[in-house]
Design an enzyme around this catalytic site. Sequence first.
Site, PDB file in Angstrom:
ATOM      1  N   HIS A 280       1.300 -12.445  -8.753  1.00  0.00           N
ATOM      2  CA  HIS A 280       1.431 -11.630  -7.527  1.00  0.00           C
ATOM      3  C   HIS A 280       1.746 -10.179  -7.872  1.00  0.00           C
ATOM      4  O   HIS A 280       2.904  -9.793  -7.973  1.00  0.00           O
ATOM      5  CB  HIS A 280       2.542 -12.241  -6.661  1.00  0.00           C
ATOM      6  CG  HIS A 280       2.628 -11.674  -5.279  1.00  0.00           C
ATOM      7  ND1 HIS A 280       3.157 -12.384  -4.223  1.00  0.00           N
ATOM      8  CD2 HIS A 280       2.278 -10.470  -4.769  1.00  0.00           C
ATOM      9  CE1 HIS A 280       3.123 -11.639  -3.127  1.00  0.00           C
ATOM     10  NE2 HIS A 280       2.607 -10.470  -3.437  1.00  0.00           N
TER      11      HIS A 280
ATOM     12  N   HIS B 160       0.541  -5.963  -7.016  1.00  0.00           N
ATOM     13  CA  HIS B 160      -0.236  -5.004  -6.227  1.00  0.00           C
ATOM     14  C   HIS B 160      -0.488  -3.780  -7.084  1.00  0.00           C
ATOM     15  O   HIS B 160       0.458  -3.048  -7.403  1.00  0.00           O
ATOM     16  CB  HIS B 160       0.528  -4.581  -4.973  1.00  0.00           C
ATOM     17  CG  HIS B 160       0.887  -5.726  -4.075  1.00  0.00           C
ATOM     18  ND1 HIS B 160       0.051  -6.157  -3.077  1.00  0.00           N
ATOM     19  CD2 HIS B 160       1.970  -6.541  -4.029  1.00  0.00           C
ATOM     20  CE1 HIS B 160       0.615  -7.181  -2.444  1.00  0.00           C
ATOM     21  NE2 HIS B 160       1.781  -7.436  -3.005  1.00  0.00           N
ATOM     22  N   PHE B 161      -1.720  -3.599  -7.503  1.00  0.00           N
ATOM     23  CA  PHE B 161      -2.099  -2.326  -8.080  1.00  0.00           C
ATOM     24  C   PHE B 161      -2.776  -1.600  -6.925  1.00  0.00           C
ATOM     25  O   PHE B 161      -3.119  -2.215  -5.924  1.00  0.00           O
ATOM     26  CB  PHE B 161      -3.000  -2.516  -9.303  1.00  0.00           C
ATOM     27  CG  PHE B 161      -2.299  -3.170 -10.474  1.00  0.00           C
ATOM     28  CD1 PHE B 161      -0.907  -3.243 -10.512  1.00  0.00           C
ATOM     29  CD2 PHE B 161      -3.008  -3.733 -11.535  1.00  0.00           C
ATOM     30  CE1 PHE B 161      -0.235  -3.841 -11.588  1.00  0.00           C
ATOM     31  CE2 PHE B 161      -2.345  -4.332 -12.608  1.00  0.00           C
ATOM     32  CZ  PHE B 161      -0.968  -4.385 -12.634  1.00  0.00           C
ATOM     33  N   ARG B 162      -2.936  -0.304  -7.018  1.00  0.00           N
ATOM     34  CA  ARG B 162      -3.259   0.428  -5.793  1.00  0.00           C
ATOM     35  C   ARG B 162      -4.641   1.044  -5.763  1.00  0.00           C
ATOM     36  O   ARG B 162      -4.888   1.927  -4.949  1.00  0.00           O
ATOM     37  CB  ARG B 162      -2.192   1.483  -5.551  1.00  0.00           C
ATOM     38  CG  ARG B 162      -0.746   0.942  -5.437  1.00  0.00           C
ATOM     39  CD  ARG B 162      -0.586  -0.027  -4.309  1.00  0.00           C
ATOM     40  NE  ARG B 162       0.836  -0.322  -4.022  1.00  0.00           N
ATOM     41  CZ  ARG B 162       1.246  -1.246  -3.184  1.00  0.00           C
ATOM     42  NH1 ARG B 162       0.363  -2.011  -2.567  1.00  0.00           N
ATOM     43  NH2 ARG B 162       2.522  -1.444  -2.965  1.00  0.00           N
TER      44      ARG B 162
ATOM     45  N   ASN C 242      -4.668  -6.239  -0.889  1.00  0.00           N
ATOM     46  CA  ASN C 242      -4.339  -5.266   0.175  1.00  0.00           C
ATOM     47  C   ASN C 242      -4.430  -3.811  -0.278  1.00  0.00           C
ATOM     48  O   ASN C 242      -3.538  -3.008  -0.036  1.00  0.00           O
ATOM     49  CB  ASN C 242      -2.937  -5.544   0.742  1.00  0.00           C
ATOM     50  CG  ASN C 242      -1.844  -5.408  -0.307  1.00  0.00           C
ATOM     51  OD1 ASN C 242      -2.079  -5.624  -1.490  1.00  0.00           O
ATOM     52  ND2 ASN C 242      -0.643  -5.066   0.114  1.00  0.00           N
TER      53      ASN C 242
ATOM     54  N   HIS D 115       6.454 -15.541  -2.189  1.00  0.00           N
ATOM     55  CA  HIS D 115       7.808 -15.002  -1.992  1.00  0.00           C
ATOM     56  C   HIS D 115       8.619 -15.662  -0.879  1.00  0.00           C
ATOM     57  O   HIS D 115       8.879 -15.052   0.150  1.00  0.00           O
ATOM     58  CB  HIS D 115       7.782 -13.480  -1.794  1.00  0.00           C
ATOM     59  CG  HIS D 115       6.725 -12.915  -0.868  1.00  0.00           C
ATOM     60  ND1 HIS D 115       6.425 -13.455   0.352  1.00  0.00           N
ATOM     61  CD2 HIS D 115       5.905 -11.842  -0.996  1.00  0.00           C
ATOM     62  CE1 HIS D 115       5.491 -12.744   0.930  1.00  0.00           C
ATOM     63  NE2 HIS D 115       5.142 -11.759   0.129  1.00  0.00           N
TER      64      HIS D 115
ATOM     65  N   ASP E  69       5.665  -9.896  -7.314  1.00  0.00           N
ATOM     66  CA  ASP E  69       5.321  -9.116  -6.115  1.00  0.00           C
ATOM     67  C   ASP E  69       5.497  -7.626  -6.423  1.00  0.00           C
ATOM     68  O   ASP E  69       6.044  -6.860  -5.614  1.00  0.00           O
ATOM     69  CB  ASP E  69       6.143  -9.550  -4.900  1.00  0.00           C
ATOM     70  CG  ASP E  69       5.648  -8.924  -3.606  1.00  0.00           C
ATOM     71  OD1 ASP E  69       4.546  -8.340  -3.605  1.00  0.00           O
ATOM     72  OD2 ASP E  69       6.362  -9.006  -2.589  1.00  0.00           O
TER      73      ASP E  69
ATOM     74  N   HIS F 229       5.582   1.963  -4.881  1.00  0.00           N
ATOM     75  CA  HIS F 229       5.418   3.051  -3.913  1.00  0.00           C
ATOM     76  C   HIS F 229       6.122   4.266  -4.505  1.00  0.00           C
ATOM     77  O   HIS F 229       7.140   4.110  -5.187  1.00  0.00           O
ATOM     78  CB  HIS F 229       6.070   2.687  -2.572  1.00  0.00           C
ATOM     79  CG  HIS F 229       5.402   1.538  -1.866  1.00  0.00           C
ATOM     80  ND1 HIS F 229       4.184   1.664  -1.240  1.00  0.00           N
ATOM     81  CD2 HIS F 229       5.781   0.255  -1.709  1.00  0.00           C
ATOM     82  CE1 HIS F 229       3.843   0.500  -0.716  1.00  0.00           C
ATOM     83  NE2 HIS F 229       4.785  -0.386  -0.986  1.00  0.00           N
TER      84      HIS F 229
HETATM   85  C1  NCD Z   1       3.638  -5.423  -0.643  1.00  0.00           C
HETATM   86  C2  NCD Z   1       2.852  -4.136  -0.946  1.00  0.00           C
HETATM   87  O1  NCD Z   1       3.444  -3.051  -0.892  1.00  0.00           O
HETATM   88  O2  NCD Z   1       1.666  -4.224  -1.252  1.00  0.00           O
HETATM   89  N1  NCD Z   1       4.899  -5.078  -0.085  1.00  0.00           N
HETATM   90  C3  NCD Z   1       6.016  -5.829  -0.023  1.00  0.00           C
HETATM   91  O3  NCD Z   1       6.960  -5.404   0.655  1.00  0.00           O
HETATM   92  N2  NCD Z   1       6.139  -6.966  -0.670  1.00  0.00           N
HETATM   93  C4  NCD Z   1       2.849  -6.325   0.250  1.00  0.00           C
HETATM   94  C5  NCD Z   1       3.417  -7.716   0.386  1.00  0.00           C
HETATM   95  O4  NCD Z   1       3.444  -8.495  -0.572  1.00  0.00           O
HETATM   96  O5  NCD Z   1       3.834  -8.094   1.473  1.00  0.00           O
HETATM   97 ZN    ZN Z   2       2.994  -8.843  -2.351  1.00  0.00          ZN
HETATM   98 ZN    ZN Z   3       3.647 -10.427   0.780  1.00  0.00          ZN
END
Ligand code: NCD
Ligand code: ZN
Ligand code: ZN
Length: 437
Positions: free
Chosen positions: A57, A59-61, A91, A232, A304, A308
């Site tokens: 899990h 998130h790369f942007r 996402n 999560h 996760d 940011h």
């Molecule tokens: C995640 C994100 O910023 O992409 N943010 C988060 O608060 N966990 C998205 C997600 O996993 O809900």
């Molecule tokens: Zn996430």
């Molecule tokens: Zn999530």
Amino acid sequence: MSSIVLKNGKFVLLEKVFAGDLLIVDESIYKIGKGLKGDEEMDLEGKYVLPGLIDAHVHFREPGAGEKEDWYTGSCAAAAGGVTTVLEMPNTNPPTITKKLLDEKRKKYASKSVVDYGFHFGASTGNMDELRKIDRIASVKFYMGSTTGSLLVESDSILLDELHMLYGRDILATVHAEDERIITEQTKKLKATGRTDASAYAESRPNKAAAEAVKKIISFSLKAKNRLHICHITTQEELALLSKNRKDLQVSVEASPHHLFLTEDDFERLGSLAKTNPPLRSKKDQAALWAAVKDGTVDIIATDHAPHTLESKKRDIWAAPAGVPGLETMLPLLLNEVNKKTLTLNQVIHLTSENPSRMFGIRNKGRIKAGYDADLVVVDMDLEKKVDNEKLFTKCGWSPFAGWKLKGWPVKTFVRGRLVYDNGKIIKTKGKEVSYV
Ligand code: NCD
Ligand code: ZN
Ligand code: ZN
Ligand code: ZN
């Protein structure tokens, strides 16, 4: 053919630790034994070696917000954290909801990765045809509540149809389980009070929001018979629902380090930096989550990793984006627990490599075993240092654990037999897309 022997290691296998050598031939583990020989040798001086972590899990942007994290910086953070495979979430902007966008991610962005990778594909309300076309993915991800990005499946009938379709194609459904209706109502109420403290945000996404969504996705998955992975989880209520329904479902459960190591008590200190979805919970929920990690209810720990920029996090609690980075701190946090004797190394490897590999059907990864990819992390269990924002590889440049003194750190990371990270330095870019069983 090239070969390298790692000498004098303590190799953490599924149910025991083997002290000796490991021979890598080309990209794979060839043999574990004593007195092994190869073209090259590296003396590990008795350090522990774990299978490289598989973080299911992250998130790369890219595309859309490469200034927060791009595939190179994100995968450097992975390598520095002992993570040799990342499964990336859909996402982004635009989100990964068409085959075309997935292929573009493959070609244009992920090709920069230092570590191996796979993709989760996004479910949206209008992409059933795309879901029928895709293959070679880790899962299809459903956002039942809104979070970073635009993905949301609010319609029950579409959700159920999509789950049926995934069952037919034997594709895993992964969910962000928070109830959108409860979130919207609570947010409206709390904003109206004028509160801007971090706990107000947490109250806008109460335990009940998570529990209601988990209840719904369980009942839908019992109907559709799809395999289910719940991301999560954070609350006692979710755990109770799972224990009630587990025997009738094919379900796996994930916990994130920030919910294991932080609580609502950290809101005052961290402010918007601690804003994440689902929110940090109470000490009681945290204790229940730890108990679930230890008794095996939680199958995997995944970061996760949701970077940011600090600048965007400085906005007030409602405006700041949700998410915290985690790739570089997950393993040190867990190793620190091993040093405190609250976890064993065998538990750590089940939670971070063996189980994720099995849950997501990743071929040849997740174990130290002959024939498997030589994805390895050498850890120094005696190294004690503070988490230092200045030394992080993540582009966002901060950690909610900054200043925490931890004992037990990754020092060398190998991806398919190649040293990619060595004591604070990235050595090589080796990433390739995983394949699935
Ligand atoms: C995640 C994100 O910023 O992409 N943010 C988060 O608060 N966990 C998205 C997600 O996993 O809900
Ligand atoms: Zn996430
Ligand atoms: Zn999530
Ligand atoms: Zn086991």
